[in-house]
Enzyme design. Structure first.
Site, short mmCIF file in Angstrom:
data_model
loop_
_atom_site.label_atom_id
_atom_site.label_comp_id
_atom_site.label_asym_id
_atom_site.label_seq_id
_atom_site.Cartn_x
_atom_site.Cartn_y
_atom_site.Cartn_z
N HIS A 98 0.83 -1.19 0.00
CA HIS A 98 0.00 0.00 0.00
C HIS A 98 0.87 1.25 0.00
O HIS A 98 1.94 1.27 0.63
CB HIS A 98 -0.93 0.01 1.22
N ARG A 283 -0.21 -4.56 -6.57
CA ARG A 283 0.01 -5.99 -6.45
C ARG A 283 1.36 -6.42 -7.00
O ARG A 283 1.83 -5.86 -7.99
CB ARG A 283 -1.13 -6.75 -7.14
#
Length: 402
Positions: A98, A283
């Site tokens: 993140h 990702r």
């Protein structure tokens, strides 16, 4: 006090049984991955104050100060700054990271300026907020969190005796730690997919073999976790990236905090998760979804360290707190006992209470009560007065730090 009606998200990686068991419902046979509790616009909880069911997000937007408290609105803005979830992983989630708030703001602005649709599969930033998170295990919970020391990872790889790992072992042994981790991850994620498929197949066989041949190795637990992942994601470069990360097994009541830039993946288990109110995920693998390698390498923090498993810290009035270095969310737990002992929570800010075992009774300053059974939850607006908790069971509390 408002009883919450919450939405379950049926992602493919979800457990088919854990969330139904918590809610006292029969499994449908379909995966049920996340129960969302809060006011996130993607799936806001719902409340009924006598004039029909309304989304909690709309209730808060209509009068933020009354709902959240003036101090919280001044500090965090006019929206609930956290999202609470029950996460139930049946198979590994994507390996992900993140962004920091600054990275999210810049990335969101750039994609908005480029007119990339928010729902586009290749979009990286859904909003302009960061997404630190904490997960507390409800049962034995397995995951990957943060980079292992690169020399230890080289040792782990060497024992597997897979020739294709040799260039990675050389990188990990010969470069300074941060550079070694960056170059190894970049190499893994940019290698030809055909080469990766062959290497992951060889790795899967080696992981099974290593568990038999080195049962006393300090890496045997990690090998089992990686083998489980390789079996489910054949040919995925994320399986190779996972080798760089610490393997973690949480016992019930243990927690992990994940700040910006920390790569992680949850492998299996059920936990209560709280995070800043964001949906920003970049990702690294273990997914068919978009992997933006250049942007990912900007966001990942290439530092090795202990994953930081933490237990609760005893606080006032029986509250057990899971400390975090931010104020946007605060997660704690109460274990209510049959002796009738009363616990109290203050009402300076809005909060969500979730019963995960037994049952609880909430009593507000007017004497009104609300009963929560296992799996049920409540929203308490910022009234400025205490709410009493009694019952027999476990109650999680989500709020902010003022």
């Amino acid at each position: 006090m408002d009883r919450l009606a919450n939405t379950v998200r049926p992602y493919a990686w979800g457990s088919t049984t854990a969330i139904p068991a918590l809610l006292g419902e029969q499994p449908t046979g379909e995966p049920q991955a996340e129960l969302w509790l809060g006011a996130h616009p993607g799936d806001s909880s719902r409340v009924d104050r006598g004039a029909g069911v309304r989304r909690l997000a709309e209730v808060i937007a209509a009068d933020p100060v009354a709902e959240l408290g003036a101090e919280a609105v001044e500090k965090f803005g006019p929206t609930l700054p956290f999202l609470l979830k029950v996460l139930a992983a049946g198979i590994p989630l994507s390996l992900q990271v993140h962004p920091s708030r600054a990275q999210a703001q810049a990335g969101f602005a750039a994609e908005e300026a480029a007119a990339v649709p928010v729902e586009a599969g290749h979009r990286n930033y859904k909003d302009a907020n960061h997404k630190p998170e904490l997960i507390c295990a409800l049962d034995e919970f397995e995951g990957l969190c943060g980079f292992r020391d690169p020399l230890a990872t080289a040792d782990l790889m060497e024992l597997l005796a897979v020739p294709g790992l040799s260039p990675l072992i050389d990188l990990l042994r010969t470069k300074p730690a941060g550079q070694a981790l960056r170059e190894t991850l970049a190499t893994v994620l940019t290698t030809d997919s055909g080469v990766v498929a062959v290497l992951v197949k060889e790795l899967a066989e080696a992981l099974e073999r290593a568990q038999r041949e080195y049962p006393d190795s300090p890496y045997v637990d990690a090998w089992a976790g990686y083998a489980h992942t390789a079996a489910l994601y054949p040919g995925d470069a994320g399986v190779l990236a996972a080798l760089l990360l610490n393997h973690v097994r949480l016992q019930p009541g243990e927690a992990l905090y994940l700040g910006a830039g920390v790569p992680h993946a949850y492998l299996r288990g059920t936990g209560v998760e709280i995070m800043a109110n964001s949906d920003n995920v970049l990702r690294c693998g273990l997914t068919p979804k978009h992997v933006d390698v250049p942007e990912l390498l900007k966001v990942v923090v290439f530092e090795a360290g202990d994953p930081g498993v933490r237990g609760p810290v005893a606080g006032a009035d029986g509250e057990e707190l899971f400390p975090v270095p931010i104020d946007e969310f605060r997660l704690s737990r109460f274990t209510l006992t049959a002796d009738g002992a009363q616990r109290r929570v203050d009402g300076r800010a809005a909060q969500i209470l979730l019963c995960t075992e037994g049952a609880a009774t909430l009593t507000d300053a007017t004497g009104a009560t609300l009963e929560l059974a296992k799996g049920q939850s409540a929203y308490l607006p910022a009234t400025g007065t205490d709410t009493a908790l009694t019952g027999t069971g476990v109650l999680f509390r989500a709020t902010v730090t003022l």
